[in-house]
Design a protein around this motif. Structure first.
Motif, short mmCIF file in Angstrom:
data_model
loop_
_atom_site.label_atom_id
_atom_site.label_comp_id
_atom_site.label_asym_id
_atom_site.label_seq_id
_atom_site.Cartn_x
_atom_site.Cartn_y
_atom_site.Cartn_z
N PRO A 51 0.87 -1.01 0.07
CA PRO A 51 -0.03 -0.07 0.23
C PRO A 51 0.96 1.15 0.02
N LEU A 52 1.62 1.51 -1.26
CA LEU A 52 2.23 2.68 -1.34
C LEU A 52 1.70 3.88 -1.34
N PRO A 53 2.11 5.22 -1.12
CA PRO A 53 1.08 6.37 -1.08
C PRO A 53 0.76 6.74 -2.71
N LEU A 54 -0.47 6.96 -3.02
CA LEU A 54 -0.91 7.31 -4.09
C LEU A 54 -1.44 8.82 -4.25
N GLU A 55 -1.50 9.25 -5.19
CA GLU A 55 -1.80 10.86 -5.49
C GLU A 55 -3.24 10.87 -5.02
N GLU A 56 -3.93 10.03 -5.19
CA GLU A 56 -5.38 10.11 -4.52
C GLU A 56 -5.47 9.27 -3.49
N PRO A 57 -5.49 9.53 -2.20
CA PRO A 57 -5.62 8.39 -1.31
C PRO A 57 -6.76 7.47 -1.45
N PRO A 58 -6.57 6.18 -1.08
CA PRO A 58 -7.61 5.08 -1.58
C PRO A 58 -8.65 5.13 -0.22
N GLU A 59 -9.58 4.56 -0.59
CA GLU A 59 -10.68 4.25 0.50
C GLU A 59 -9.88 3.32 1.59
N VAL A 60 -10.34 3.82 2.82
CA VAL A 60 -9.73 2.80 3.94
C VAL A 60 -10.90 2.02 4.63
N ILE A 61 -10.66 0.75 4.77
CA ILE A 61 -11.67 -0.06 5.18
C ILE A 61 -10.92 -0.98 6.49
N THR A 110 -20.22 -2.05 10.76
CA THR A 110 -20.91 -3.47 10.66
C THR A 110 -20.11 -4.35 10.95
N ALA A 111 -20.76 -5.91 10.68
CA ALA A 111 -19.92 -6.99 11.10
C ALA A 111 -20.39 -7.90 10.14
N ASN A 112 -19.29 -8.80 9.72
CA ASN A 112 -19.66 -10.05 8.96
C ASN A 112 -20.07 -9.76 7.54
N GLN A 113 -19.86 -8.53 7.25
CA GLN A 113 -20.31 -8.24 5.67
C GLN A 113 -19.37 -6.87 5.43
N LEU A 114 -18.91 -7.05 4.13
CA LEU A 114 -17.73 -5.86 3.95
C LEU A 114 -18.15 -5.36 2.37
N VAL A 150 -16.33 -4.88 10.90
CA VAL A 150 -15.84 -4.10 9.67
C VAL A 150 -16.11 -2.59 9.76
N ARG A 151 -15.08 -1.88 9.73
CA ARG A 151 -15.28 -0.33 10.14
C ARG A 151 -14.99 0.69 9.10
N TYR A 152 -15.78 1.79 8.49
CA TYR A 152 -15.49 2.63 7.56
C TYR A 152 -15.17 4.09 8.27
N PRO A 153 -13.92 4.28 8.66
CA PRO A 153 -13.70 5.47 9.50
C PRO A 153 -13.53 6.65 8.57
N ASP A 154 -13.72 6.58 7.02
CA ASP A 154 -13.60 7.98 6.45
C ASP A 154 -15.14 8.17 5.81
#
Ligand code: CUA
Length: 326
Positions: free
Chosen positions: A101-111, A134-138, A122-126
Motif C-alpha cells: 500500500p504505497l502512497p497514491l496521489e489520490e488516497p484510496p478508501e480505507v476499510i 458493521t459485522a460479517n459483511q464487507l 468492519v469499520r469505515y472510518p472515512d
C-alpha cells in the motif's frame, strides 16, 4: 496433465485461480510459473531415476568417480538452485512491490477489518458524515484501490479474499495493511486463514464490490441517525427492545439503543446475507432460530446460551432484529 485437468475445474467465489483483481492476477501468475517450473523439475528427476535402471555398469577409477560426483554437486546442488531461485526472485520481488500500500496521489478508501473469535468487525472510518460500523459483511467500491487495515482483537486471525489477493495476518496490537482492488462489481467469499480456535473454519466473511454510487448510498444508509430511526420506537416492538436492553445490550450495539462492543454490531443485522459469520442464510425466522440454537449451530461461540430466556421473548427479539435492514 492430470493436475492440469483437475485445476481447470477450479472456479467459484473462493478460488485463487479465478482472480478478480490485479493483485490476485499477479499472485496467480507466480503460482502458475512455480507450478510449471516444479513440473519440469519433477519430470527431469523422474527421467534421471528411470535412466539408472537402464544404465550398464561401468568400471571407473576412484579419481574418475570423484570428478563425476563433483560435477553433479556443483551443477545440480549449486548452479541450478542459484539460477532458478534468482529467476523466481527477479519475477517475485516486483510483484510483491505492486501489492504494497504505497502512497497514491489520490488516497484510496480505507476499510478497517478486525478479527474476533469468530466473527469480523468492519469499520469505515472515512465515511462521509461519520464512521460506519458493521459485522460479517464487507461492502467495498469496485474499480478502485482499497486499503484494508487489519488487526486482531483476541488471537491471530488472517484476512483473505482469495479472488482479490492477499492474505494478511490480523495480529493483536498491530495494524497490517494490504491494498486490493476488485475489477468490477461482484460478490466474493472470504475466509479466516489462520487457525484461531475451535470455530476457525466457521469464520467466513461476505464481501461485495459495488459501484461508487451504490457504495456511498450503502454508507449513507448506515449513518447513526439513519440506524437510530430504524431501531424504531413503535409499540409493536417495544417488548423486544426491552428484552434487548436486558439480555443483549451490554455486548451488542444497536445504534440509538446500546453501545456494547464485545459482540457484533447488530444495527443493520436484517440487511446481511448470513448469520453467525456464514453459519446460516438470513431468511425469515433465521434470527430466532439462531438465538435459540446458536450454541448447537456454532459450539463454543462467546454468546452465552439463551436457555434461561423464554421462547416467546426470543421470538419477539428475532422478529425485531430482522427489521433492522436499511
Ligand atoms: Cu479467525 Cu481463524
Amino acid at each position: 496433465m492430470l493436475i492440469g485437468l483437475l485445476l481447470a475445474g477450479c472456479a467459484g467465489d473462493q478460488s485463487i485461480l479465478n482472480p478478480a483483481g490485479q493483485a490476485a492476477r499477479d499472485v496467480v501468475m507466480i503460482w502458475w510459473i512455480m507450478l510449471g517450473f516444479g513440473s519440469v523439475v519433477l519430470v527431469l528427476v523422474t527421467a534421471f531415476w528411470l535412466y539408472t535402471f537402464k544404465r550398464k555398469a561401468v568400471t571407473r577409477t576412484p579419481a574418475e568417480e570423484r570428478k563425476i560426483a563433483r560435477r553433479w554437486i556443483v551443477g545440480g546442488g549449486i548452479v541450478l538452485p542459484v539460477a532458478s531461485i534468482t529467476a523466481l526472485l527477479a519475477f517475485g520481488v516486483p510483484t510483491g512491490q505492486r501489492l504494497l500500500p504505497l502512497p497514491l496521489e489520490e488516497p484510496p478508501e480505507v476499510i478497517e477489518v478486525i478479527g474476533h473469535q469468530w466473527w469480523w468487525e468492519v469499520r469505515y472510518p472515512d465515511a462521509e458524515g461519520g464512521e460506519v460500523v458493521t459485522a460479517n459483511q464487507l461492502i467495498m467500491p469496485a474499480g478502485e484501490p482499497v486499503d484494508f487495515h487489519v488487526t486482531g482483537a483476541d488471537v491471530i486471525h488472517a484476512f483473505w479474499v482469495p479472488r482479490l489477493g492477499g492474505k494478511i495476518d490480523m495480529i493483536p496490537g498491530r495494524m497490517n495493511k494490504i491494498r486490493l482492488e476488485a475489477d468490477e462489481p461482484a460478490v466474493f467469499g472470504a475466509q479466516c486463514a489462520e487457525f484461531c480456535g475451535a470455530q476457525h473454519a466457521q469464520m467466513q466473511l461476505y464481501v461485495e464490490a459495488v459501484g461508487r454510487d451504490e457504495y456511498e448510498a450503502w454508507l449513507a444508509a448506515r449513518q447513526t441517525s439513519e440506524l437510530t430511526a430504524l431501531a424504531g420506537n413503535d409499540q409493536q416492538h417495544e417488548p423486544a427492545r426491552e428484552a434487548f436492553m436486558t439480555h443483549c445490550a451490554s455486548c451488542h450495539r444497536v445504534a440509538g439503543l446500546s453501545s456494547g462492543k464485545a459482540g457484533p454490531d447488530l444495527s443493520d443485522l436484517g440487511s446481511r446475507t448470513s448469520l453467525g459469520a456464514g453459519i446460516m442464510a438470513m431468511e425469515e425466522g433465521a434470527v430466532t432460530h439462531w438465538l435459540k440454537h446458536h450454541q448447537r449451530l456454532k459450539p463454543g461461540n462467546k454468546m452465552p446460551s439463551h436457555d434461561n430466556i423464554e421462547t416467546a421473548t426470543l421470538e419477539s427479539l428475532g422478529a425485531w432484529l430482522e427489521t433492522l435492514a436499511p
